[in-house]
Design a protein around this motif. Structure first.
Motif, PDB file in Angstrom:
ATOM      1  N   PRO A   1      33.676  37.698  44.313  1.00  0.00           N
ATOM      2  CA  PRO A   1      33.318  37.835  45.492  1.00  0.00           C
ATOM      3  C   PRO A   1      31.879  36.004  45.856  1.00  0.00           C
ATOM      4  CG  PRO A   1      32.922  40.047  45.370  1.00  0.00           C
ATOM      5  CD  PRO A   1      33.485  38.933  43.595  1.00  0.00           C
ATOM      6  N   SER A   2      32.246  35.440  46.419  1.00  0.00           N
ATOM      7  CA  SER A   2      31.014  34.921  46.721  1.00  0.00           C
ATOM      8  C   SER A   2      29.813  35.289  47.474  1.00  0.00           C
ATOM      9  CB  SER A   2      31.888  33.624  47.631  1.00  0.00           C
ATOM     10  OG  SER A   2      31.994  33.489  48.819  1.00  0.00           O
ATOM     11  N   SER A   3      28.594  34.298  47.341  1.00  0.00           N
ATOM     12  CA  SER A   3      27.754  34.413  48.209  1.00  0.00           C
ATOM     13  C   SER A   3      27.729  34.328  49.428  1.00  0.00           C
ATOM     14  CB  SER A   3      26.695  33.461  48.266  1.00  0.00           C
ATOM     15  OG  SER A   3      26.794  32.091  48.893  1.00  0.00           O
ATOM     16  N   HIS A   4      29.115  34.193  50.040  1.00  0.00           N
ATOM     17  CA  HIS A   4      29.276  34.405  51.879  1.00  0.00           C
ATOM     18  C   HIS A   4      30.589  35.934  51.974  1.00  0.00           C
ATOM     19  CE1 HIS A   4      28.479  30.125  52.373  1.00  0.00           C
ATOM     20  NE2 HIS A   4      28.977  29.363  51.311  1.00  0.00           N
ATOM     21  N   HIS A   5      29.985  36.279  50.708  1.00  0.00           N
ATOM     22  CA  HIS A   5      31.239  37.737  51.382  1.00  0.00           C
ATOM     23  C   HIS A   5      30.319  39.015  51.864  1.00  0.00           C
ATOM     24  CE1 HIS A   5      34.680  35.375  48.990  1.00  0.00           C
ATOM     25  NE2 HIS A   5      35.381  36.595  50.116  1.00  0.00           N
ATOM     26  N   ARG A   6      30.895  39.660  52.106  1.00  0.00           N
ATOM     27  CA  ARG A   6      30.300  40.591  52.676  1.00  0.00           C
ATOM     28  C   ARG A   6      30.328  42.210  51.786  1.00  0.00           C
ATOM     29  NH1 ARG A   6      32.726  40.877  59.088  1.00  0.00           N
ATOM     30  NH2 ARG A   6      31.676  38.747  58.755  1.00  0.00           N
ATOM     31  N   SER A   7      29.164  42.341  50.841  1.00  0.00           N
ATOM     32  CA  SER A   7      28.662  42.993  49.895  1.00  0.00           C
ATOM     33  C   SER A   7      29.280  44.375  50.150  1.00  0.00           C
ATOM     34  CB  SER A   7      27.453  42.729  49.375  1.00  0.00           C
ATOM     35  OG  SER A   7      26.463  41.977  48.633  1.00  0.00           O
ATOM     36  N   PHE A   8      28.792  44.899  51.209  1.00  0.00           N
ATOM     37  CA  PHE A   8      29.307  46.541  50.795  1.00  0.00           C
ATOM     38  C   PHE A   8      30.706  46.706  51.622  1.00  0.00           C
ATOM     39  CE2 PHE A   8      24.852  46.000  50.481  1.00  0.00           C
ATOM     40  CZ  PHE A   8      24.772  46.454  49.577  1.00  0.00           C
ATOM     41  N   PHE A   9      31.660  45.765  52.249  1.00  0.00           N
ATOM     42  CA  PHE A   9      32.503  46.277  52.829  1.00  0.00           C
ATOM     43  C   PHE A   9      33.572  46.356  51.622  1.00  0.00           C
ATOM     44  CE2 PHE A   9      33.351  44.201  57.207  1.00  0.00           C
ATOM     45  CZ  PHE A   9      32.094  44.403  57.399  1.00  0.00           C
ATOM     46  N   ALA A  10      34.119  47.852  52.176  1.00  0.00           N
ATOM     47  CA  ALA A  10      35.369  47.909  50.450  1.00  0.00           C
ATOM     48  C   ALA A  10      35.852  47.351  49.740  1.00  0.00           C
ATOM     49  CB  ALA A  10      35.772  49.131  50.950  1.00  0.00           C
ATOM     50  N   PRO A  11      37.043  46.173  50.444  1.00  0.00           N
ATOM     51  CA  PRO A  11      37.863  44.868  49.238  1.00  0.00           C
ATOM     52  C   PRO A  11      36.496  44.517  48.524  1.00  0.00           C
ATOM     53  CG  PRO A  11      38.464  45.600  51.148  1.00  0.00           C
ATOM     54  CD  PRO A  11      37.620  45.885  51.428  1.00  0.00           C
ATOM     55  N   VAL A  12      35.615  44.000  49.387  1.00  0.00           N
ATOM     56  CA  VAL A  12      34.623  42.773  48.330  1.00  0.00           C
ATOM     57  C   VAL A  12      34.477  43.741  47.128  1.00  0.00           C
ATOM     58  CG1 VAL A  12      33.117  42.245  48.224  1.00  0.00           C
ATOM     59  CG2 VAL A  12      34.001  41.491  50.767  1.00  0.00           C
ATOM     60  N   VAL A  13      33.613  45.295  47.576  1.00  0.00           N
ATOM     61  CA  VAL A  13      32.973  46.196  46.356  1.00  0.00           C
ATOM     62  C   VAL A  13      33.865  45.981  45.008  1.00  0.00           C
ATOM     63  CG1 VAL A  13      32.023  48.277  45.866  1.00  0.00           C
ATOM     64  CG2 VAL A  13      31.810  47.159  48.171  1.00  0.00           C
ATOM     65  N   ALA A  14      35.163  46.767  45.605  1.00  0.00           N
ATOM     66  CA  ALA A  14      36.259  46.162  44.575  1.00  0.00           C
ATOM     67  C   ALA A  14      36.909  45.180  43.859  1.00  0.00           C
ATOM     68  CB  ALA A  14      38.060  46.957  45.301  1.00  0.00           C
ATOM     69  N   ALA A  15      36.907  44.223  44.907  1.00  0.00           N
ATOM     70  CA  ALA A  15      36.900  42.706  43.842  1.00  0.00           C
ATOM     71  C   ALA A  15      35.459  42.169  42.988  1.00  0.00           C
ATOM     72  CB  ALA A  15      37.226  41.668  45.044  1.00  0.00           C
ATOM     73  N   ARG A  16      34.397  43.011  43.532  1.00  0.00           N
ATOM     74  CA  ARG A  16      32.843  42.634  42.504  1.00  0.00           C
ATOM     75  C   ARG A  16      33.639  43.314  41.113  1.00  0.00           C
ATOM     76  NH1 ARG A  16      30.289  43.148  45.868  1.00  0.00           N
ATOM     77  NH2 ARG A  16      29.599  44.902  45.993  1.00  0.00           N
ATOM     78  N   GLU A  17      33.821  44.635  41.513  1.00  0.00           N
ATOM     79  CA  GLU A  17      34.262  45.681  39.620  1.00  0.00           C
ATOM     80  C   GLU A  17      35.362  45.668  39.808  1.00  0.00           C
ATOM     81  OE1 GLU A  17      32.017  47.900  39.236  1.00  0.00           O
ATOM     82  OE2 GLU A  17      30.632  47.271  40.753  1.00  0.00           O
ATOM     83  N   ARG A  18      36.413  44.358  40.173  1.00  0.00           N
ATOM     84  CA  ARG A  18      37.629  44.096  39.174  1.00  0.00           C
ATOM     85  C   ARG A  18      36.983  43.520  38.152  1.00  0.00           C
ATOM     86  NH1 ARG A  18      40.278  45.510  43.431  1.00  0.00           N
ATOM     87  NH2 ARG A  18      40.647  43.352  44.261  1.00  0.00           N
ATOM     88  N   HIS A  19      36.870  42.301  39.204  1.00  0.00           N
ATOM     89  CA  HIS A  19      36.256  40.669  38.407  1.00  0.00           C
ATOM     90  C   HIS A  19      34.956  41.442  37.302  1.00  0.00           C
ATOM     91  CE1 HIS A  19      35.824  36.672  37.826  1.00  0.00           C
ATOM     92  NE2 HIS A  19      34.167  36.511  38.166  1.00  0.00           N
ATOM     93  N   ARG A  20      34.166  42.120  37.225  1.00  0.00           N
ATOM     94  CA  ARG A  20      33.252  42.301  36.097  1.00  0.00           C
ATOM     95  C   ARG A  20      33.934  43.118  35.289  1.00  0.00           C
ATOM     96  NH1 ARG A  20      28.246  44.691  39.277  1.00  0.00           N
ATOM     97  NH2 ARG A  20      27.257  43.632  40.477  1.00  0.00           N
TER      98      ARG A  20
END
Length: 244
Positions: A202-221
């Motif tokens: 996710p970039s700084s423009h993504h909504r932190s708590f929307f489910a696909p963003v949460v999932a992407a953040r965890e996968r990227h980590r």
């Protein structure tokens, strides 16, 4: 567009969509109630970017022809009508940024942006039509209209102003933050956007708590952690070999 998603209505063959009208605004005007504004927002569904709200008071004597729900118009026609609306009507735009969406949730952020747009109008309206089922926090009369962007002309005009403004903002974000394709999907969860999210995080423009963003953040980590572990193992092997 603050409303629960209604069931889709199937139109019979040959049925024509009825265009929004100025009837409700004119009825109020004839009763001495004026200015009358319509307001709408765009951007509740995307994974990235702000919510953009607009409020519009149409000039009864200079109403651009062809105003309709922004979703029924092509991008080129929206641009044309946008220029005509801002040249003839009184309008204001307000944005709910990512920080407010993350803090308040998307519904509250949208209502806040709508109220801000109404408050920013050059002349305080006496009556406001808002698309959806929720009233907004304003001093004057507020009338929610479900499906209002397809019924009330001033709401339809606001939907066009909000949509064109947000599309332009997302194109600007695409230049500042390349790789996600904001210029094409405007932040919505299309396959190309989801792929970029998984690849770039996710970039700084993504909504932190929307489910696909949460999932992407965890996968990227997880990917970064795996890459770091691999680098550490390689470095340790090189160090041992150097000693030997």
């Amino acid at each position: 567009m603050i409303r629960a998603t209604p069931p889709k209505r199937r139109l019979k063959a040959g049925t024509i969509n009825v265009a929004p009208s100025f009837m409700r605004e004119r009825d109020l005007m004839e009763c001495g109630v004026w200015p009358v504004a319509g307001c709408d927002e765009v951007g509740r569904g995307p994974l990235a970017g702000p919510v953009v709200a607009a409020a519009v008071v149409l000039d009864p004597n200079h109403i651009p022809k062809g105003i309709d729900d922004s979703k029924r118009l092509t991008a080129a026609r929206r641009e044309e009508l946008f220029e005509e609306i801002v040249a003839t009507a009184s309008f204001a735009v307000a944005c709910a940024p990512i920080e407010r969406i993350d803090r308040d949730n998307i519904l509250r952020a949208s209502l806040w942006a709508l109220a801000r747009a109404v408050h920013a109008l050059p002349d305080t309206p006496k009556h406001v039509f808002v698309d959806g089922r929720d009233r907004i926090d304003i001093a004057c009369a507020c009338e929610p209209v479900i499906g209002g962007d397809g019924l009330v002309l001033s709401i339809a005009a606001a939907s066009i102003v909000a949509k064109v403004t947000r599309d332009r903002l997302m194109c600007k974000l695409a230049r500042d933050c390349p790789g996600y394709g904001f210029e094409t999907h405007k932040g919505y969860a299309v396959p190309g956007h989801l792929e970029a999210l998984g690849r770039l995080g996710p970039s700084s423009h993504h909504r932190s708590f929307f489910a696909p963003v949460v999932a992407a953040r965890e996968r990227h980590r997880a990917l970064l952690a795996g890459a770091s572990a691999s680098i550490s193992e390689t470095s340790a092997t090189v160090a041992v070999e150097a000693v030997i």
